[in-house]
Design a protein around this motif. Structure first.
Motif, PDB file in Angstrom:
ATOM      1  N   LEU A 280      22.881 -23.163  48.783  1.00 30.20           N
ATOM      2  CA  LEU A 280      22.011 -24.016  47.976  1.00 30.20           C
ATOM      3  C   LEU A 280      20.871 -23.213  47.376  1.00 30.20           C
ATOM      4  O   LEU A 280      20.467 -23.450  46.223  1.00 30.20           O
ATOM      5  CB  LEU A 280      21.475 -25.166  48.833  1.00 30.20           C
ATOM      6  CG  LEU A 280      20.642 -26.231  48.117  1.00 30.20           C
ATOM      7  CD1 LEU A 280      21.398 -26.816  46.928  1.00 30.20           C
ATOM      8  CD2 LEU A 280      20.221 -27.328  49.093  1.00 30.20           C
ATOM      9  N   MET A 284      20.009 -22.886  43.387  1.00 23.74           N
ATOM     10  CA  MET A 284      18.705 -23.216  42.824  1.00 23.74           C
ATOM     11  C   MET A 284      18.060 -21.987  42.176  1.00 23.74           C
ATOM     12  O   MET A 284      17.341 -22.109  41.176  1.00 23.74           O
ATOM     13  CB  MET A 284      17.783 -23.760  43.925  1.00 23.74           C
ATOM     14  CG  MET A 284      18.226 -25.094  44.515  1.00 23.74           C
ATOM     15  SD  MET A 284      18.264 -26.446  43.298  1.00 23.74           S
ATOM     16  CE  MET A 284      20.030 -26.480  42.910  1.00 23.74           C
ATOM     17  N   LEU A 315      14.915 -28.609  43.373  1.00 27.69           N
ATOM     18  CA  LEU A 315      15.652 -29.871  43.276  1.00 27.69           C
ATOM     19  C   LEU A 315      14.862 -30.915  42.495  1.00 27.69           C
ATOM     20  O   LEU A 315      15.443 -31.696  41.724  1.00 27.69           O
ATOM     21  CB  LEU A 315      15.962 -30.399  44.680  1.00 27.69           C
ATOM     22  CG  LEU A 315      17.077 -29.674  45.447  1.00 27.69           C
ATOM     23  CD1 LEU A 315      17.159 -30.188  46.878  1.00 27.69           C
ATOM     24  CD2 LEU A 315      18.418 -29.857  44.753  1.00 27.69           C
ATOM     25  N   SER A 319      16.135 -32.800  39.183  1.00 29.12           N
ATOM     26  CA  SER A 319      16.467 -34.194  39.461  1.00 29.12           C
ATOM     27  C   SER A 319      16.689 -35.020  38.200  1.00 29.12           C
ATOM     28  O   SER A 319      17.516 -35.941  38.199  1.00 29.12           O
ATOM     29  CB  SER A 319      15.355 -34.833  40.304  1.00 29.12           C
ATOM     30  OG  SER A 319      14.129 -34.830  39.592  1.00 29.12           O
ATOM     31  N   LEU A 322      20.336 -35.224  37.115  1.00 31.21           N
ATOM     32  CA  LEU A 322      21.353 -35.708  38.040  1.00 31.21           C
ATOM     33  C   LEU A 322      22.026 -36.973  37.519  1.00 31.21           C
ATOM     34  O   LEU A 322      21.358 -37.871  36.993  1.00 31.21           O
ATOM     35  CB  LEU A 322      20.734 -35.995  39.409  1.00 31.21           C
ATOM     36  CG  LEU A 322      20.104 -34.806  40.138  1.00 31.21           C
ATOM     37  CD1 LEU A 322      19.512 -35.250  41.465  1.00 31.21           C
ATOM     38  CD2 LEU A 322      21.130 -33.704  40.364  1.00 31.21           C
ATOM     39  N   ARG A 327      27.685 -39.202  41.098  1.00 29.00           N
ATOM     40  CA  ARG A 327      27.536 -39.098  42.535  1.00 29.00           C
ATOM     41  C   ARG A 327      28.243 -40.259  43.234  1.00 29.00           C
ATOM     42  O   ARG A 327      28.916 -40.062  44.246  1.00 29.00           O
ATOM     43  CB  ARG A 327      26.068 -39.079  42.934  1.00 29.00           C
ATOM     44  CG  ARG A 327      25.902 -39.097  44.428  1.00 29.00           C
ATOM     45  CD  ARG A 327      24.678 -38.464  44.964  1.00 29.00           C
ATOM     46  NE  ARG A 327      23.431 -38.923  44.395  1.00 29.00           N
ATOM     47  CZ  ARG A 327      22.238 -38.504  44.828  1.00 29.00           C
ATOM     48  NH1 ARG A 327      22.174 -37.615  45.799  1.00 29.00           N
ATOM     49  NH2 ARG A 327      21.135 -38.953  44.275  1.00 29.00           N
ATOM     50  N   THR A 352      27.393 -33.362  42.190  1.00 26.95           N
ATOM     51  CA  THR A 352      26.352 -33.763  41.241  1.00 26.95           C
ATOM     52  C   THR A 352      25.422 -32.604  40.909  1.00 26.95           C
ATOM     53  O   THR A 352      25.042 -32.411  39.743  1.00 26.95           O
ATOM     54  CB  THR A 352      25.547 -34.941  41.815  1.00 26.95           C
ATOM     55  OG1 THR A 352      26.430 -35.955  42.259  1.00 26.95           O
ATOM     56  CG2 THR A 352      24.597 -35.507  40.769  1.00 26.95           C
ATOM     57  N   LEU A 353      25.035 -31.826  41.927  1.00 24.55           N
ATOM     58  CA  LEU A 353      24.146 -30.686  41.690  1.00 24.55           C
ATOM     59  C   LEU A 353      24.827 -29.629  40.823  1.00 24.55           C
ATOM     60  O   LEU A 353      24.212 -29.074  39.891  1.00 24.55           O
ATOM     61  CB  LEU A 353      23.721 -30.073  43.018  1.00 24.55           C
ATOM     62  CG  LEU A 353      22.625 -30.795  43.798  1.00 24.55           C
ATOM     63  CD1 LEU A 353      22.381 -30.111  45.131  1.00 24.55           C
ATOM     64  CD2 LEU A 353      21.329 -30.848  42.993  1.00 24.55           C
ATOM     65  N   THR A 376      16.563 -38.890  44.713  1.00 23.56           N
ATOM     66  CA  THR A 376      16.446 -37.530  45.265  1.00 23.56           C
ATOM     67  C   THR A 376      16.140 -37.530  46.758  1.00 23.56           C
ATOM     68  O   THR A 376      16.062 -36.459  47.352  1.00 23.56           O
ATOM     69  CB  THR A 376      15.324 -36.765  44.528  1.00 23.56           C
ATOM     70  OG1 THR A 376      14.089 -37.479  44.691  1.00 23.56           O
ATOM     71  CG2 THR A 376      15.641 -36.621  43.049  1.00 23.56           C
ATOM     72  N   LEU A 379      18.860 -35.812  48.810  1.00 19.89           N
ATOM     73  CA  LEU A 379      18.914 -34.382  48.542  1.00 19.89           C
ATOM     74  C   LEU A 379      17.768 -33.639  49.231  1.00 19.89           C
ATOM     75  O   LEU A 379      17.956 -32.569  49.806  1.00 19.89           O
ATOM     76  CB  LEU A 379      18.865 -34.123  47.040  1.00 19.89           C
ATOM     77  CG  LEU A 379      20.139 -34.446  46.246  1.00 19.89           C
ATOM     78  CD1 LEU A 379      19.878 -34.281  44.765  1.00 19.89           C
ATOM     79  CD2 LEU A 379      21.280 -33.535  46.692  1.00 19.89           C
TER      80      LEU A 379
END
Length: 414
Positions: A280, A284, A315, A319, A322, A327, A352-353, A376, A379
């Protein structure tokens, strides 16, 4: 003398300066245990359990230091009283016995127990063993022990009036304390719900206190042999020392294991959490073009906090891109593929990310935007689960394909 050879295995009376390894091993381990516990003892001095631990380790170290032949000779020479080390070492050993019992009382009853029964038992232990210490000095004052003995005082003066009673008194007090402590610890080990490291520590303590009984058995047998005109002094000068050294080492390690074990376990978990956030974090980092602050010498906890903060900040930036509809469809797809709800939720978030990070957010079939803004909360709270899901690209591809199938099957409107 008590523990005269248990602290030193000096097999040649002419070489008092040749300290055996058997002396330094328990002394070093006991000192290490005291050093590890000392910060907590100072910080929470009002805690009866920590006070008992501190007293136990301090008295144990003192016994091994003052019972060495070199220190015995020095003490006798400084005071000018032959064999005055005997009641001094016996007193330290008796205080150690009391600290064992006080520790078990505090440990078993908990930090907050201030019941009348606990106070009564504590006062009883302190009173009885304080009385033993007083009796040891009175008996020594009444005894005639003019010949200095550095290693075999217990057997040499086994038939001497008053000294005979003193030797028997300290051995009986030691045996009683060892027996009670070992039994209570073994009963405690069998209880449910103990931390694994605590259980290991208690096991070592139980074995250590039980081993101490070999010291008592060897000493009492050698003394009783003198009473009957036999010579089994080797039990006092050779066998008893081995039991005492093994016992002291096991007891010290028993105190160290829960503390060090829990510390290492926590450190290992922190490093695992930091490593598990790698996928992750890399995603990012690719999205933002930035990286977490680099601090190679920072503690593992600080590096984990910085990585978590970086991921959550990224995130929040991502967001707005998204797709909540994607999702939801991904979650249903993951459930249809047989994943458990928690795993399905993480895989749906990962799909989704990746979609938002790739800038390929698909339009809804009806051309409308999602009715509600992106959620969010999941997440930000479950970054570990989402990062773990990113480690399985095959699962993500399967979920993505299942989520895309319904949308592609809907005919486009003119």
């Amino acid at each position: 003398m008590a523990l005269d050879a248990s602290t030193l295995a000096v097999h040649s009376p002419q070489s008092l300066g040749d300290v055996s390894v058997s002396f330094w091993i328990p002394t070093a381990v006991l000192t290490a245990a005291l050093a590890i516990k000392l910060p907590s003892i100072i910080k929470m001095w009002r805690d009866p359990m920590l006070r008992a631990v501190g007293g136990l380790l301090l008295f144990a170290c003192a016994v091994f230091v003052f019972a060495s032949p070199r220190t015995i000779a020095w003490t006798n020479r400084v005071t000018g009283v032959p064999n005055i080390s005997a009641p001094w070492v016996y007193s330290l050993l008796t205080a150690l016995c009391a600290s064992w019992l006080l520790l078990i009382i505090a440990w078993r009853n908990g930090r907050s127990d201030r019941s009348a029964q606990t106070r009564r038992v504590t006062r009883w232990v302190v009173s009885v063993y304080a009385g033993v210490v007083v009796a040891l000095w009175v008996l020594f004052a009444l005894a005639d022990v003019p010949v200095e003995r550095l290693r075999d005082l217990d057997t040499y003066y086994a038939n001497t009036p008053f000294m005979r009673e003193e030797i028997l008194l300290y051995l009986v007090a030691h045996t009683v304390a060892c027996s009670i402590t070992a039994r209570l610890i073994w009963n405690w080990i069998r209880t449910d719900g103990l931390d694994a490291w605590l259980r290991w520590g208690l096991g070592l303590l139980g074995v250590g206190y039980a081993t101490n009984l070999f010291f008592d058995a060897a000493k009492l047998t050698a003394v009783a042999a003198r009473w009957t005109g036999h010579d089994l002094d080797w039990l006092s000068t050779d066998v008893a020392p081995a039991g005492a050294c093994v016992s002291a080492t096991l007891v010290a390690v028993g105190f160290i294991v829960p503390h060090v074990g829990q510390y290492l376990h926590e450190r290992w978990n922190v490093r695992l959490r930091h490593r598990s956030l790698g996928p992750l974090y890399q995603l990012m980092r690719a999205v933002t073009g930035e990286r977490e602050p680099f601090a190679p010498h920072a503690p593992a906890e600080l590096r984990l906090i910085r990585r978590e903060t970086f991921i959550r900040d990224a995130l929040l930036q991502l967001s707005r891109h998204l797709d909540e509809d994607l999702r939801a469809r991904s979650y249903e797809s993951a459930l249809a593929l047989g994943f458990y709800p928690d795993r399905a939720r993480a895989l749906a978030a990962a799909v989704t990310l990746l979609d938002a990070a790739g800038g390929a957010r698909p339009a809804r079939a009806d051309g409308a935007e999602a009715a509600s803004g992106p959620d969010t909360a999941y997440l930000l709270q479950e970054i570990q689960a989402v990062s773990q899901a990113l480690r399985h690209p095959d699962d993500i591809m399967a979920v993505r394909a299942g989520a895309a199938a319904p949308a592609e099957s809907v005919p486009a409107h003119d």
